[in-house]
Design a protein around this motif. Structure first.
Motif, PDB file in Angstrom:
ATOM      1  N   SER A 289       0.854  -1.193   0.000  1.00  0.00           N
ATOM      2  CA  SER A 289       0.000   0.000   0.000  1.00  0.00           C
ATOM      3  C   SER A 289       0.885   1.237   0.000  1.00  0.00           C
ATOM      4  CB  SER A 289      -0.921   0.025   1.218  1.00  0.00           C
ATOM      5  OG  SER A 289      -1.807  -1.073   1.214  1.00  0.00           O
ATOM      6  N   VAL A 290       0.511   2.208  -0.820  1.00  0.00           N
ATOM      7  CA  VAL A 290       1.278   3.456  -0.927  1.00  0.00           C
ATOM      8  C   VAL A 290       0.290   4.622  -0.885  1.00  0.00           C
ATOM      9  CG1 VAL A 290       2.837   4.847  -2.329  1.00  0.00           C
ATOM     10  CG2 VAL A 290       3.073   2.347  -2.305  1.00  0.00           C
ATOM     11  N   PHE A 291       0.619   5.624  -0.070  1.00  0.00           N
ATOM     12  CA  PHE A 291      -0.177   6.854  -0.037  1.00  0.00           C
ATOM     13  C   PHE A 291       0.781   8.033  -0.078  1.00  0.00           C
ATOM     14  CE2 PHE A 291      -2.059  10.436   2.241  1.00  0.00           C
ATOM     15  CZ  PHE A 291      -3.255  10.576   1.540  1.00  0.00           C
ATOM     16  N   THR A 292       0.512   8.978  -0.989  1.00  0.00           N
ATOM     17  CA  THR A 292       1.364  10.147  -1.155  1.00  0.00           C
ATOM     18  C   THR A 292       0.496  11.396  -1.218  1.00  0.00           C
ATOM     19  OG1 THR A 292       2.991   8.859  -2.393  1.00  0.00           O
ATOM     20  CG2 THR A 292       3.127  11.235  -2.573  1.00  0.00           C
ATOM     21  N   ASP A 306      -2.896  14.088  -4.482  1.00  0.00           N
ATOM     22  CA  ASP A 306      -2.918  12.906  -3.618  1.00  0.00           C
ATOM     23  C   ASP A 306      -2.958  11.645  -4.470  1.00  0.00           C
ATOM     24  OD1 ASP A 306      -3.036  14.488  -1.332  1.00  0.00           O
ATOM     25  OD2 ASP A 306      -5.217  14.605  -1.418  1.00  0.00           O
ATOM     26  N   TYR A 307      -2.209  10.629  -4.037  1.00  0.00           N
ATOM     27  CA  TYR A 307      -2.227   9.328  -4.707  1.00  0.00           C
ATOM     28  C   TYR A 307      -2.330   8.234  -3.656  1.00  0.00           C
ATOM     29  CZ  TYR A 307      -0.568   4.994  -6.761  1.00  0.00           C
ATOM     30  OH  TYR A 307      -0.459   3.671  -7.141  1.00  0.00           O
ATOM     31  N   SER A 308      -3.182   7.246  -3.920  1.00  0.00           N
ATOM     32  CA  SER A 308      -3.251   6.043  -3.084  1.00  0.00           C
ATOM     33  C   SER A 308      -3.338   4.829  -3.998  1.00  0.00           C
ATOM     34  CB  SER A 308      -4.460   6.091  -2.140  1.00  0.00           C
ATOM     35  OG  SER A 308      -5.675   6.081  -2.864  1.00  0.00           O
ATOM     36  N   GLY A 309      -2.548   3.807  -3.686  1.00  0.00           N
ATOM     37  CA  GLY A 309      -2.540   2.583  -4.476  1.00  0.00           C
ATOM     38  C   GLY A 309      -2.426   1.374  -3.591  1.00  0.00           C
ATOM     39  N   ASN A 310      -3.124   0.294  -3.958  1.00  0.00           N
ATOM     40  CA  ASN A 310      -3.108  -0.953  -3.199  1.00  0.00           C
ATOM     41  C   ASN A 310      -2.903  -2.121  -4.155  1.00  0.00           C
ATOM     42  OD1 ASN A 310      -3.964   0.141  -0.474  1.00  0.00           O
ATOM     43  ND2 ASN A 310      -5.723   0.769  -1.698  1.00  0.00           N
ATOM     44  N   TYR A 311      -2.040  -3.040  -3.749  1.00  0.00           N
ATOM     45  CA  TYR A 311      -1.759  -4.219  -4.569  1.00  0.00           C
ATOM     46  C   TYR A 311      -1.657  -5.427  -3.644  1.00  0.00           C
ATOM     47  CZ  TYR A 311       0.721  -7.497  -7.583  1.00  0.00           C
ATOM     48  OH  TYR A 311       1.084  -8.609  -8.296  1.00  0.00           O
ATOM     49  N   GLU A 318      -3.554 -12.427  -8.573  1.00  0.00           N
ATOM     50  CA  GLU A 318      -3.778 -11.042  -8.176  1.00  0.00           C
ATOM     51  C   GLU A 318      -5.189 -10.900  -7.634  1.00  0.00           C
ATOM     52  OE1 GLU A 318      -4.376  -7.327 -10.899  1.00  0.00           O
ATOM     53  OE2 GLU A 318      -2.208  -7.626 -10.659  1.00  0.00           O
ATOM     54  N   VAL A 319      -5.289 -10.444  -6.390  1.00  0.00           N
ATOM     55  CA  VAL A 319      -6.603 -10.318  -5.739  1.00  0.00           C
ATOM     56  C   VAL A 319      -6.981  -8.856  -5.501  1.00  0.00           C
ATOM     57  CG1 VAL A 319      -6.449 -12.582  -4.643  1.00  0.00           C
ATOM     58  CG2 VAL A 319      -5.594 -10.556  -3.430  1.00  0.00           C
ATOM     59  N   GLU A 320      -6.051  -7.950  -5.719  1.00  0.00           N
ATOM     60  CA  GLU A 320      -6.385  -6.528  -5.555  1.00  0.00           C
ATOM     61  C   GLU A 320      -5.389  -5.680  -6.318  1.00  0.00           C
ATOM     62  OE1 GLU A 320      -7.547  -3.325  -2.060  1.00  0.00           O
ATOM     63  OE2 GLU A 320      -6.245  -5.007  -1.562  1.00  0.00           O
ATOM     64  N   GLN A 321      -5.918  -4.660  -7.004  1.00  0.00           N
ATOM     65  CA  GLN A 321      -5.085  -3.670  -7.669  1.00  0.00           C
ATOM     66  C   GLN A 321      -5.955  -2.448  -7.962  1.00  0.00           C
ATOM     67  OE1 GLN A 321      -2.905  -2.591 -11.829  1.00  0.00           O
ATOM     68  NE2 GLN A 321      -3.444  -4.726 -11.535  1.00  0.00           N
ATOM     69  N   ASN A 322      -5.724  -1.383  -7.246  1.00  0.00           N
ATOM     70  CA  ASN A 322      -6.460  -0.154  -7.524  1.00  0.00           C
ATOM     71  C   ASN A 322      -5.560   1.053  -7.319  1.00  0.00           C
ATOM     72  OD1 ASN A 322      -6.834   0.761  -4.617  1.00  0.00           O
ATOM     73  ND2 ASN A 322      -7.905  -1.208  -4.537  1.00  0.00           N
ATOM     74  N   HIS A 323      -5.851   2.107  -8.060  1.00  0.00           N
ATOM     75  CA  HIS A 323      -5.067   3.334  -8.034  1.00  0.00           C
ATOM     76  C   HIS A 323      -6.019   4.530  -8.074  1.00  0.00           C
ATOM     77  CE1 HIS A 323      -1.512   0.887  -9.112  1.00  0.00           C
ATOM     78  NE2 HIS A 323      -2.357   0.253  -9.923  1.00  0.00           N
ATOM     79  N   ARG A 324      -5.752   5.511  -7.233  1.00  0.00           N
ATOM     80  CA  ARG A 324      -6.567   6.723  -7.199  1.00  0.00           C
ATOM     81  C   ARG A 324      -5.636   7.940  -7.165  1.00  0.00           C
ATOM     82  NH1 ARG A 324     -11.728   7.524  -5.613  1.00  0.00           N
ATOM     83  NH2 ARG A 324     -11.767   5.413  -4.757  1.00  0.00           N
ATOM     84  N   VAL A 344     -10.016  17.288 -10.191  1.00  0.00           N
ATOM     85  CA  VAL A 344      -9.772  16.150 -11.089  1.00  0.00           C
ATOM     86  C   VAL A 344      -9.583  14.881 -10.265  1.00  0.00           C
ATOM     87  CG1 VAL A 344      -8.306  15.228 -12.928  1.00  0.00           C
ATOM     88  CG2 VAL A 344      -8.630  17.710 -12.707  1.00  0.00           C
ATOM     89  N   GLU A 345     -10.198  13.786 -10.715  1.00  0.00           N
ATOM     90  CA  GLU A 345      -9.971  12.479 -10.100  1.00  0.00           C
ATOM     91  C   GLU A 345      -9.782  11.420 -11.180  1.00  0.00           C
ATOM     92  OE1 GLU A 345     -12.270   9.582  -6.972  1.00  0.00           O
ATOM     93  OE2 GLU A 345     -12.987   9.795  -9.026  1.00  0.00           O
ATOM     94  N   TYR A 346      -8.742  10.592 -11.009  1.00  0.00           N
ATOM     95  CA  TYR A 346      -8.544   9.423 -11.868  1.00  0.00           C
ATOM     96  C   TYR A 346      -8.564   8.187 -10.977  1.00  0.00           C
ATOM     97  CZ  TYR A 346      -6.219   5.810 -14.585  1.00  0.00           C
ATOM     98  OH  TYR A 346      -5.912   4.621 -15.211  1.00  0.00           O
ATOM     99  N   TYR A 347      -9.320   7.156 -11.415  1.00  0.00           N
ATOM    100  CA  TYR A 347      -9.443   5.939 -10.612  1.00  0.00           C
ATOM    101  C   TYR A 347      -9.394   4.727 -11.533  1.00  0.00           C
ATOM    102  CZ  TYR A 347     -11.242   2.531  -7.234  1.00  0.00           C
ATOM    103  OH  TYR A 347     -11.386   1.447  -6.410  1.00  0.00           O
ATOM    104  N   ARG A 348      -8.707   3.680 -11.040  1.00  0.00           N
ATOM    105  CA  ARG A 348      -8.602   2.434 -11.801  1.00  0.00           C
ATOM    106  C   ARG A 348      -8.719   1.266 -10.840  1.00  0.00           C
ATOM    107  NH1 ARG A 348      -6.394  -0.425 -16.128  1.00  0.00           N
ATOM    108  NH2 ARG A 348      -5.018  -2.167 -15.549  1.00  0.00           N
ATOM    109  N   ASP A 349      -9.595   0.300 -11.186  1.00  0.00           N
ATOM    110  CA  ASP A 349      -9.771  -0.913 -10.380  1.00  0.00           C
ATOM    111  C   ASP A 349     -10.263  -2.029 -11.305  1.00  0.00           C
ATOM    112  OD1 ASP A 349     -10.245  -2.903  -8.572  1.00  0.00           O
ATOM    113  OD2 ASP A 349     -11.286  -1.635  -7.126  1.00  0.00           O
ATOM    114  N   PRO A 350      -9.343  -2.762 -11.950  1.00  0.00           N
ATOM    115  CA  PRO A 350      -9.752  -3.810 -12.891  1.00  0.00           C
ATOM    116  C   PRO A 350     -10.619  -4.888 -12.257  1.00  0.00           C
ATOM    117  CG  PRO A 350      -7.419  -3.313 -13.132  1.00  0.00           C
ATOM    118  CD  PRO A 350      -7.883  -2.619 -11.899  1.00  0.00           C
ATOM    119  N   LEU A 351     -10.413  -5.179 -10.958  1.00  0.00           N
ATOM    120  CA  LEU A 351     -11.202  -6.231 -10.320  1.00  0.00           C
ATOM    121  C   LEU A 351     -12.651  -5.810 -10.099  1.00  0.00           C
ATOM    122  CD1 LEU A 351      -8.599  -7.576  -7.736  1.00  0.00           C
ATOM    123  CD2 LEU A 351      -9.159  -8.465 -10.001  1.00  0.00           C
ATOM    124  N   GLN A 352     -12.948  -4.522 -10.204  1.00  0.00           N
ATOM    125  CA  GLN A 352     -14.330  -4.055 -10.192  1.00  0.00           C
ATOM    126  C   GLN A 352     -14.809  -3.735 -11.611  1.00  0.00           C
ATOM    127  OE1 GLN A 352     -14.810  -0.835  -7.290  1.00  0.00           O
ATOM    128  NE2 GLN A 352     -15.784  -2.314  -5.939  1.00  0.00           N
TER     129      GLN A 352
END
Length: 491
Positions: A289-292, A306-311, A318-324, A344-352
């Motif tokens: 997990s990364v938060f900046t 702001d950036y937050s990412g979880n893997y 792969e059970v989780e991968q999202n980026h905001r 502005v918001e960019y979001y990615r979550d292939p598992l959803q």
């Protein structure tokens, strides 16, 4: 009424005893042969009074020197009053003799209590800064009680007004301590100050008694455009010294300070937190997990990124991968009201089943609470949203657009000197084609381990009310939760 009357008489008697003792002390010191003859019993003037800058560019200051202390003529002491006078004198000398003072070689002064001494360092408990470790090489002198020498005057601060901008700024705390260094910024009732001896410090603005800049600042005042110049802040006014004039404003109208010139780095702050776990054996699991968070502040603007990412990966799957990624630019119209353009918001979550989501908007925000310890703001933003899906059922489009309304809020409070609590929320209302509505919330506790190192415990919630059904007919779960423990570093 009888008890109140007795108390008033007792207080009046105590005040009269205090005045009598002082008069007799003055008379005794006026006698020939007294060891303290000629020494004033009044306390030294504070650095605030001693360090008032001279008039600049034709601006005159009213007032003059304080009247000289008049000494009473010598008079004999009445033997009957000697015990009472002795008690009063003991009380007078006890007052103010309970603090130690450290004078550093660069002119800074700390007032408090000496805790321990070692050959190379001392541990000193400052009234405002808490416990600090000071190398003896940096100490000019150590006084075991309040100093009887002439009042401390910051020399560089006094020279700044005649010689132009210098390298150092000065602040005086309400405890009487003087610090020398560099003012980084004043924003949201917090002063960031880089002390030459004590490194980066942060103060509540109401703890600052006097501020004197040795460099040019951009000053933001309520209902006015930013004004540039050297700055003097006292208990009730702000003086901005320009080339030809000096402008004076009430201290209550001061909103922010930022250095002018080419020091772009002084306008930026940031933080990065990283959490990592790995497990091997019957189950192989990796979590990251990364938060900046990065901000650029000026007296009337605020840029936030702001950036937050979880893997997460379990047994090779792969059970989780999202980026905001969020970005906002705020322009303050007043002390509390600001315009946000853009949001502005960019979001990615292939598992959803969400390959990409982009939201663009502009809105208005308001700081409902803005104190040195607590902040809470709310923003409302009309926006446009576009979703790109990984896979869809037959006959459905892989891209969907929608108008949206974004509601965001941020609450932050200082629970203790080392523990902060943060609650963030962002909700987006849109039509069914783009998920109907989405929610993101993050709550966190930040514990300060060291000046720049923090331990973060956070809980995140992501929700898409109506996820897009995949080509296989499966519909992802609408909610994701994650509990993260991470180490954070302030940049």
């Amino acid at each position: 009424m009888g008890r109140l009357g007795r108390r008033r008489r007792q207080r009046a008697g105590a005040r009269e005893l205090h005045r009598t003792a002082r008069r007799r002390l003055v008379a005794a010191r006026g006698c020939p042969g007294h060891p303290d003859r000629g020494r004033s019993i009044l306390p030294n003037r504070t650095p605030h009074a001693a360090a008032q800058p001279a008039a600049v560019s034709g601006v005159a200051r009213h007032g003059g020197r304080p009247a000289a202390v008049k000494r009473s003529a010598p008079s004999p002491m009445n033997p009957r009053n000697i015990p009472l006078a002795s008690l009063a004198l003991a009380l007078l000398f006890a007052i103010g003799a309970h603090a130690d003072t450290v004078h550093l070689r660069d002119g800074e002064k700390l007032v408090g209590r000496l805790v321990t001494e070692a050959p190379d360092t001392i541990i000193f408990e400052s009234r405002t800064l808490g416990r600090v470790e000071i190398p003896r090489a940096r100490i000019e002198r150590l006084e075991r009680e309040l100093p009887a020498a002439p009042a401390f005057q910051p020399p560089v601060a006094l020279q700044a007004w005649a010689a132009g901008p210098t390298h150092f700024d000065w602040i005086q705390l309400k405890s009487g301590e003087w610090l020398k260094g560099e003012i980084k910024s004043l924003q949201d009732e917090r002063l960031e100050f880089n002390s030459e001896e004590l490194d980066l410090l942060s103060f509540d603005w109401d703890k600052i008694a006097v501020l004197r800049s040795g460099q040019l600042f951009s000053v933001r005042l309520e209902q006015l455009k930013p004004v540039d110049g050297l700055v003097v802040v006292t208990s009730n006014e702000v003086q901005i010294v320009a080339t030809t004039t000096t402008n004076v404003f009430p201290r209550s109208e001061l909103l922010g300070l930022a250095p002018t010139g080419n020091r772009e780095v002084d306008k930026w702050t940031g933080k990065i937190s990283v959490g990592f776990s790995y497990r091997a054996g019957n189950t192989r699991e990796t979590d990251l997990s990364v938060f900046t968070s990065i901000q650029r502040r000026t007296p009337d603007t605020r840029l936030s990124l702001d950036y937050s990412g979880n893997y997460s990966r379990v047994n090779g799957t792969e059970v989780e991968q999202n980026h905001r990624l969020d970005g906002q630019f705020d322009y303050f119209l007043s002390r509390r009201l600001f315009l946000r353009v853009p949001d502005v918001e960019y979001y990615r979550d292939p598992l959803q089943n969400l390959d990409h989501r982009l939201t663009l908007g502009a809105g208005v925000g308001y700081d409902f609470i803005k104190t040195p310890r607590t902040e809470w703001n709310v923003t409302v933003t009309p926006a446009w949203q576009r979703n790109w899906f990984n896979s869809v059922e037959t006959g459905q489009r892989t891209v969907a657009d929608s108008a949206a309304l974004v509601l965001s809020s941020r609450f932050e409070t200082e629970l203790t000197q080392r523990l902060d609590y943060i609650l963030e929320y962002r909700g987006q209302l849109s039509r069914q084609a783009t998920g109907n509505d989405t929610h993101y919330a993050r709550t966190a506790l930040e514990f300060e381990i060291h000046k720049r190192l923090k331990l973060d415990l956070s809980l995140e919630w992501n929700r898409i009310s109506q996820p897009q059904t995949e080509a296989s007919g499966d519909t992802p779960s609408p909610d994701d939760f994650r509990l993260v423990t991470a180490l954070g570093v302030d940049l």
